[in-house]
Design an enzyme around this catalytic site. Structure first.
Site, short mmCIF file in Angstrom:
data_model
loop_
_atom_site.label_atom_id
_atom_site.label_comp_id
_atom_site.label_asym_id
_atom_site.label_seq_id
_atom_site.Cartn_x
_atom_site.Cartn_y
_atom_site.Cartn_z
N GLU A 50 0.83 -1.20 0.00
CA GLU A 50 0.00 0.00 0.00
C GLU A 50 0.87 1.25 0.00
O GLU A 50 0.68 2.15 -0.80
CB GLU A 50 -0.93 0.01 1.23
CG GLU A 50 -2.17 -0.85 1.08
CD GLU A 50 -3.15 -0.27 0.08
OE1 GLU A 50 -3.68 0.83 0.30
OE2 GLU A 50 -3.38 -0.94 -0.95
N VAL A 56 15.35 7.68 9.83
CA VAL A 56 16.57 7.39 10.56
C VAL A 56 16.26 7.56 12.04
O VAL A 56 15.64 8.56 12.45
CB VAL A 56 17.72 8.33 10.14
CG1 VAL A 56 18.92 8.13 11.05
CG2 VAL A 56 18.11 8.08 8.69
N GLU A 155 16.39 -2.00 9.01
CA GLU A 155 15.28 -2.86 9.42
C GLU A 155 14.06 -2.52 8.57
O GLU A 155 13.64 -1.37 8.50
CB GLU A 155 14.94 -2.66 10.90
CG GLU A 155 13.78 -3.54 11.36
CD GLU A 155 13.39 -3.29 12.80
OE1 GLU A 155 13.71 -4.13 13.67
OE2 GLU A 155 12.75 -2.25 13.06
#
Length: 278
Positions: A50, A56, A155
């Site tokens: 979507e 950061v 991540e």
């Protein structure tokens, strides 16, 4: 900022330089991940993604996490230790409609050759005690910051819309209560997480119905496109009689291609010309 440490001007400058390649990593990966989205839309008319967002980690959050992992902030080569221990300085979040979409995105990411998947934590199969659900993928991404090559960890979180809604609210509550959410509220959050998961499961059933209908529409459009191409081929060969016969046989007077501009354009061209011929 954290206990027993106040950053000097020099430390802040070092941290800013250290974080710069991670911002570049986010910028580059966002472009590539959005490329997956738009490529899927162009190819299939549907994307399992979507939207994509990235950030950061703030200096304060980064140092707090490093300290929890045993890094002695301000001592020795502590900035290098922060990078080694905090794998989510760069963070991206891919939000999907359905759990099945998340699994599809996960498989796409596993097949990429421009980064290496280092670690996967599946909090959908194994939710946290709080009820938190998501998939966390740590990747090692090579980027060039100036003339230097740097492999930065990032991540990538995969969530459904429902998971993301719950997690956003839970995060804000943890911030408000300084990580000490009252017991009754934690219990209510767990119930809400389970409800959100039930919603995801139900939406998964709807997804299958929607995808089946979409595939039928694609097949119908492809079938009509083949028919029109066959008629057009006869028309080009000046076999007008056979072209007219097939046009009447396939479409008669009841067809409607307004939903597909390409088919409508071909149909308008052929229909108007064939009808004029005797």
């Amino acid at each position: 900022m954290i206990k027993n440490y106040m950053p000097s001007k020099g430390d802040l400058e070092k941290l800013a330089r250290m974080k710069a390649p991670y911002q570049q990593t986010i910028d580059e990966l966002k472009v590539k991940l959005k490329g997956i989205k738009y490529g899927c839309l162009q190819e299939n008319g549907y994307s399992p993604i979507e939207y994509v967002v990235g950030r950061v980690k703030s200096t304060e959050s980064m140092l707090k996490k490093a300290e929890k992992k045993g890094v002695q902030i301000g001592v020795g080569n502590w900035i290098d230790e922060v990078e080694q221990n905090v794998k989510d300085i760069a963070g991206l979040r891919l939000v999907s409609r359905y759990i099945e979409d998340i699994r599809e995105v996960q498989e796409i990411l596993n097949q990429r050759e421009d980064f290496v998947v280092e670690e996967v934590k599946d909090y959908i199969a194994h939710p946290k005690d709080s009820g938190y659900r998501s998939i966390h993928i740590i990747v090692r991404y090579p980027t060039y910051h100036g003339p230097l090559k740097k492999e930065a960890f990032c991540e990538i979180q995969l969530r459904t819309l429902a998971m993301n809604f719950w997690a956003t609210n839970e995060h804000e509550l943890r911030y408000k209560y300084d990580e000490k959410i009252p017991v009754d509220m934690r219990a209510a959050l767990r119930r809400a997480a389970d409800t959100a998961h039930e919603l995801d499961m139900q939406m998964g059933e709807f997804r299958r119905e929607i995808r089946d209908a979409h595939e039928l529409n694609v097949q119908y459009a492809m079938s009509n496109e083949v028919k029109l191409e066959e008629i057009f081929s006869l028309y080009v060969k000046k076999d007008y009689k056979r072209a007219q016969e097939l046009y009447r046989h396939y479409f008669g007077d009841g067809h409607d291609f307004t939903h597909d501009p390409k088919l409508k354009m071909i149909d308008d061209l052929l229909g108007s010309r064939l009808k004029m011929m005797k």
